[in-house]
Scaffold this active site. Structure first.
Site, PDB file in Angstrom:
ATOM      1  CD  GLU A  34      -3.176   7.934  -9.893  1.00  0.00           C
ATOM      2  OE1 GLU A  34      -2.609   7.186  -9.107  1.00  0.00           O
ATOM      3  OE2 GLU A  34      -3.070   9.191  -9.862  1.00  0.00           O
ATOM      4  CB  VAL A  41       5.998  10.026  -8.037  1.00  0.00           C
ATOM      5  CG1 VAL A  41       7.376  10.689  -8.120  1.00  0.00           C
ATOM      6  CG2 VAL A  41       4.995  10.986  -7.406  1.00  0.00           C
ATOM      7  CD  GLU A 203      23.083  17.423   2.317  1.00  0.00           C
ATOM      8  OE1 GLU A 203      22.390  17.128   1.335  1.00  0.00           O
ATOM      9  OE2 GLU A 203      22.654  17.388   3.479  1.00  0.00           O
ATOM     10  CB  ALA A 268      16.374  17.789  -4.635  1.00  0.00           C
ATOM     11  CB  ILE A 269      15.174  19.196   1.056  1.00  0.00           C
ATOM     12  CG1 ILE A 269      13.749  19.780   0.989  1.00  0.00           C
ATOM     13  CG2 ILE A 269      16.198  20.247   0.638  1.00  0.00           C
ATOM     14  CD1 ILE A 269      13.469  20.782   2.093  1.00  0.00           C
ATOM     15  CB  ALA A 322       9.801   2.675  -7.163  1.00  0.00           C
ATOM     16  CG  HIS A 447      37.765 -13.657 -16.070  1.00  0.00           C
ATOM     17  ND1 HIS A 447      38.142 -12.587 -15.284  1.00  0.00           N
ATOM     18  CD2 HIS A 447      38.650 -13.720 -17.098  1.00  0.00           C
ATOM     19  CE1 HIS A 447      39.223 -12.028 -15.808  1.00  0.00           C
ATOM     20  NE2 HIS A 447      39.548 -12.690 -16.911  1.00  0.00           N
TER      21      HIS A 447
HETATM   22  C1  FAD Z   1      12.981  12.556  -9.293  1.00  0.00           C
HETATM   23  C2  FAD Z   1      12.737  11.263  -8.579  1.00  0.00           C
HETATM   24  C3  FAD Z   1      13.508  10.169  -8.882  1.00  0.00           C
HETATM   25  C4  FAD Z   1      13.273   8.959  -8.234  1.00  0.00           C
HETATM   26  N1  FAD Z   1      14.046   7.895  -8.559  1.00  0.00           N
HETATM   27  C5  FAD Z   1      13.815   6.718  -7.944  1.00  0.00           C
HETATM   28  C6  FAD Z   1      14.572   5.580  -8.280  1.00  0.00           C
HETATM   29  O1  FAD Z   1      15.453   5.629  -9.144  1.00  0.00           O
HETATM   30  N2  FAD Z   1      14.308   4.427  -7.652  1.00  0.00           N
HETATM   31  C7  FAD Z   1      13.333   4.338  -6.694  1.00  0.00           C
HETATM   32  O2  FAD Z   1      13.143   3.253  -6.131  1.00  0.00           O
HETATM   33  N3  FAD Z   1      12.602   5.399  -6.347  1.00  0.00           N
HETATM   34  C8  FAD Z   1      12.812   6.584  -6.950  1.00  0.00           C
HETATM   35  N4  FAD Z   1      12.043   7.650  -6.626  1.00  0.00           N
HETATM   36  C9  FAD Z   1      11.011   7.488  -5.587  1.00  0.00           C
HETATM   37  C10 FAD Z   1       9.751   6.830  -6.164  1.00  0.00           C
HETATM   38  O3  FAD Z   1       9.267   7.588  -7.234  1.00  0.00           O
HETATM   39  C11 FAD Z   1       8.705   6.693  -5.078  1.00  0.00           C
HETATM   40  O4  FAD Z   1       9.258   6.028  -3.971  1.00  0.00           O
HETATM   41  C12 FAD Z   1       7.521   5.895  -5.577  1.00  0.00           C
HETATM   42  O5  FAD Z   1       6.910   6.519  -6.669  1.00  0.00           O
HETATM   43  C13 FAD Z   1       6.502   5.701  -4.453  1.00  0.00           C
HETATM   44  O6  FAD Z   1       5.446   4.939  -4.910  1.00  0.00           O
HETATM   45  P1  FAD Z   1       3.997   5.057  -4.282  1.00  0.00           P
HETATM   46  O7  FAD Z   1       3.175   4.035  -4.991  1.00  0.00           O
HETATM   47  O8  FAD Z   1       4.071   5.028  -2.822  1.00  0.00           O
HETATM   48  O9  FAD Z   1       3.487   6.516  -4.632  1.00  0.00           O
HETATM   49  P2  FAD Z   1       3.441   7.400  -5.941  1.00  0.00           P
HETATM   50  O10 FAD Z   1       4.306   6.900  -7.010  1.00  0.00           O
HETATM   51  O11 FAD Z   1       3.611   8.786  -5.462  1.00  0.00           O
HETATM   52  O12 FAD Z   1       1.951   7.207  -6.438  1.00  0.00           O
HETATM   53  C14 FAD Z   1       0.864   7.669  -5.689  1.00  0.00           C
HETATM   54  C15 FAD Z   1      -0.308   7.882  -6.627  1.00  0.00           C
HETATM   55  O13 FAD Z   1      -1.454   8.157  -5.845  1.00  0.00           O
HETATM   56  C16 FAD Z   1      -2.243   9.128  -6.507  1.00  0.00           C
HETATM   57  N5  FAD Z   1      -3.100   9.742  -5.500  1.00  0.00           N
HETATM   58  C17 FAD Z   1      -2.726  10.485  -4.422  1.00  0.00           C
HETATM   59  N6  FAD Z   1      -3.810  10.807  -3.693  1.00  0.00           N
HETATM   60  C18 FAD Z   1      -4.884  10.273  -4.317  1.00  0.00           C
HETATM   61  C19 FAD Z   1      -6.284  10.231  -4.033  1.00  0.00           C
HETATM   62  N7  FAD Z   1      -6.798  10.805  -2.938  1.00  0.00           N
HETATM   63  N8  FAD Z   1      -7.096   9.589  -4.898  1.00  0.00           N
HETATM   64  C20 FAD Z   1      -6.597   8.998  -6.010  1.00  0.00           C
HETATM   65  N9  FAD Z   1      -5.285   8.992  -6.315  1.00  0.00           N
HETATM   66  C21 FAD Z   1      -4.440   9.599  -5.470  1.00  0.00           C
HETATM   67  C22 FAD Z   1      -1.208  10.058  -7.117  1.00  0.00           C
HETATM   68  O14 FAD Z   1      -1.761  10.768  -8.204  1.00  0.00           O
HETATM   69  C23 FAD Z   1      -0.132   9.073  -7.551  1.00  0.00           C
HETATM   70  O15 FAD Z   1      -0.309   8.660  -8.885  1.00  0.00           O
HETATM   71  C24 FAD Z   1      12.245   8.864  -7.272  1.00  0.00           C
HETATM   72  C25 FAD Z   1      11.451   9.972  -6.968  1.00  0.00           C
HETATM   73  C26 FAD Z   1      11.690  11.156  -7.619  1.00  0.00           C
HETATM   74  C27 FAD Z   1      10.816  12.325  -7.283  1.00  0.00           C
END
Ligand code: FAD
Length: 468
Positions: A34, A41, A203, A268-269, A322, A447
């Site tokens: 990491e 995220v 939007e 936020a697109i 997530a 209920h």
């Molecule tokens: C504002 C916001 C609100 C959200 N709310 C929700 C919600 O309520 N519910 C929900 O389900 N989802 C939500 N999401 C979406 C959710 O955050 C993502 O779907 C989720 O984090 C994806 O998980 P992931 O493990 O694929 O990647 P990520 O969480 O993006 O993690 C990827 C990790 O890989 C690391 N990385 C990248 N490249 C490298 C590399 N080459 N070497 C080492 N490390 C690397 C990054 O640093 C990061 O820590 C939200 C997103 C945002 C932006």
């Protein structure tokens, strides 16, 4: 620290860290690479801090409801910065929890950026400046995604922001334009407007939350309008000009071109995958516009007798959520370990937006079901006929179940209203294990609970709702 692993996971977001834990539970030697924060995220910049802020927004909104609940407050001081501080603490607490889980499961955490030099070799540029080579039978790419931007529009991080800057912005903007009315845009719009900011949502599609059932979008739009959020649909941002104290946006729409001014702009697109510059093309991993292509077991096309390269989470472009990333991680780990697993039905994945009213759904809409040739039966139940919702003073919205008339299969569920994000799992469970609305009605619901609305909507599929 070892040099040879059964699995090396690149990225420790909810995809990567969950995959690592599941693989370790199944007896595999695991390392996670990491480059930034454990939790990705989701824990640091997305799901978790936004939900903490939304709770603050809910508490602050109650101050406007003195008339309903019989109180009046004067001289209240509201500190938006304190809400941000609380959300950072919540994030940090969970990130520490992930660190603990890594130790508990004997997972090596390597702090640095991972690049593939072969299908079984990950070169890590360590954060301390050194390098390290990890050999792995299997590699899981879980590098996530970053905010998508509008071509030609610069994110300066000050006037024009993505979620990364917005989530730590301690000063409440006086006015803000949110570009994009998907879940992320609507959640920020909700938080800022609850604190009294002047918010406009722009939007491009014809309605807010355009992927939801149209009635759901309408219900949320009504609630936002009541809170004086300005919503422009069928509207496209053409340009943003940044000045010393704000930004000017040029918007094109049905009424031609118009300008908007605001202290800040949130773009936020959507998101774009983190798949560049990490050796994927060199080792031959196939992708579609940066999204890594995978099969039902999360395997990419790169496989041999020793193992394979897998990909999970946002980088695969399935559903940027997530819990989807985590579910994919579990399937990947179980596949690697040769354990029993269950492939995912992406259509059955829950999708939630945590603004007020909340939105929760899975599956297809009524119109999509009809387009696919289903004869549909609809069961809809309004929260205004639910005792618990009335008691809460929060009864806008409904539960809508879309079922196939012949088989009873639940094709989709669309909820808007109080705590619906907590109600959805019952219907997801029903869909996952192929229960019909009739079977839902046979489970007795306590209920008074909001969950009674689920049973009532299931009764309504047969036009037999009791309370409406
Ligand atoms: C504002 C916001 C609100 C959200 N709310 C929700 C919600 O309520 N519910 C929900 O389900 N989802 C939500 N999401 C979406 C959710 O955050 C993502 O779907 C989720 O984090 C994806 O998980 P992931 O493990 O694929 O990647 P990520 O969480 O993006 O993690 C990827 C990790 O890989 C690391 N990385 C990248 N490249 C490298 C590399 N080459 N070497 C080492 N490390 C690397 C990054 O640093 C990061 O820590 C939200 C997103 C945002 C932006």
């Amino acid at each position: 620290m070892k040099e040879h692993y059964d699995v090396v996971v690149i990225g420790a977001g909810p995809g990567g860290y969950v995959a690592a834990i599941r693989a370790a539970q199944l007896g595999l030697d695991v390392a996670v690479v990491e480059e930034a924060e454990l939790g990705g995220v989701c824990l640091n910049w997305g799901c978790i801090p936004t939900k903490a802020l939304l709770r603050n927004a809910e508490v602050v909104s109650l101050l406007d409801e003195g008339k309903t609940f019989g109180f009046s407050v004067e001289g209240v001081e509201i500190d938006f910065g304190a809400a941000i501080d609380r959300s950072r603490k919540v994030s940090q607490r969970l990130v520490k929890g992930v660190s603990f889980l890594m130790r508990k499961n004997d997972i090596d955490v390597v702090e640095g950026a991972g690049t593939l030099s072969t299908a079984h070799t990950v070169e890590v540029a360590l954060n301390d400046g050194e390098t390290q080579t990890l050999k792995a039978k299997n590699v899981i790419i879980a590098t996530g995604a970053r905010a998508r931007t509008i071509p030609g529009i610069e994110i300066d991080g000050e006037r024009v922001m993505t979620y990364r800057q917005a989530i730590v912005l301690r000063d409440l903007p006086e006015s803000v334009v949110v570009v994009g009315a998907g879940p992320i845009g609507m959640e920020f719009a909700h938080v800022w407007s609850s604190y009294g900011a002047d918010v406009t949502v722009v939007e491009m599609m014809s309605r807010i939350l355009p992927l939801e059932e149209p009635d759901v979008s309408q219900q949320v739009a009504r609630a936002f309008r009541r809170r004086k959020v300005n919503m422009m649909t069928d509207a496209r941002v053409e340009a943003i000009e940044v000045g010393s104290d704000g930004a000017q946006l040029t918007i094109s729409g049905e009424k031609g071109e118009q300008t908007l001014e605001a202290e800040r702009v949130l773009v936020a697109i959507g998101v774009q995958p983190n798949s560049q510059g990490m050796g994927l093309e060199e080792v031959g991993v196939e992708n579609d516009r940066g999204h890594i292509l995978i099969d039902d077991h999360m395997r990419t096309n790169v496989r041999d007798s020793e193992g394979a390269i897998y990909a999970i989470g946002d980088v695969t472009g399935k559903l940027a959520l997530a819990h989807v990333a985590s579910a994919q991680g579990i399937v990947a780990a179980e596949t690697i370990a040769g354990a029993e697993t269950k492939t995912l039905d992406y259509e059955a994945m829950p999708r939630c937006t945590y603004c007020q009213p909340q939105v929760a759904s899975f599956g297809i809409t009524q119109a999509e079901a009809e387009e696919r040739g289903h004869e549909v039966k609809i069961g809809q139940f309004p929260f205004r006929a639910n005792g618990k919702a009335l008691g809460l003073g929060n009864y806008d919205g409904f539960v809508k179940i879309v079922a196939d008339a012949g088989s009873g299969e639940i094709l989709g569920a669309h909820l808007v209203g109080p705590e619906v994000t907590e109600l959805l799992p019952e219907l997801v469970l029903a869909r996952t294990w192929e229960l019909t609305p009739e079977e839902i009605t046979r489970a007795v619901h306590a209920h008074p609970t909001l969950s009674e609305s689920l049973a009532e909507a299931a009764h309504a599929v047969f036009s037999e709702a009791i309370q409406a």
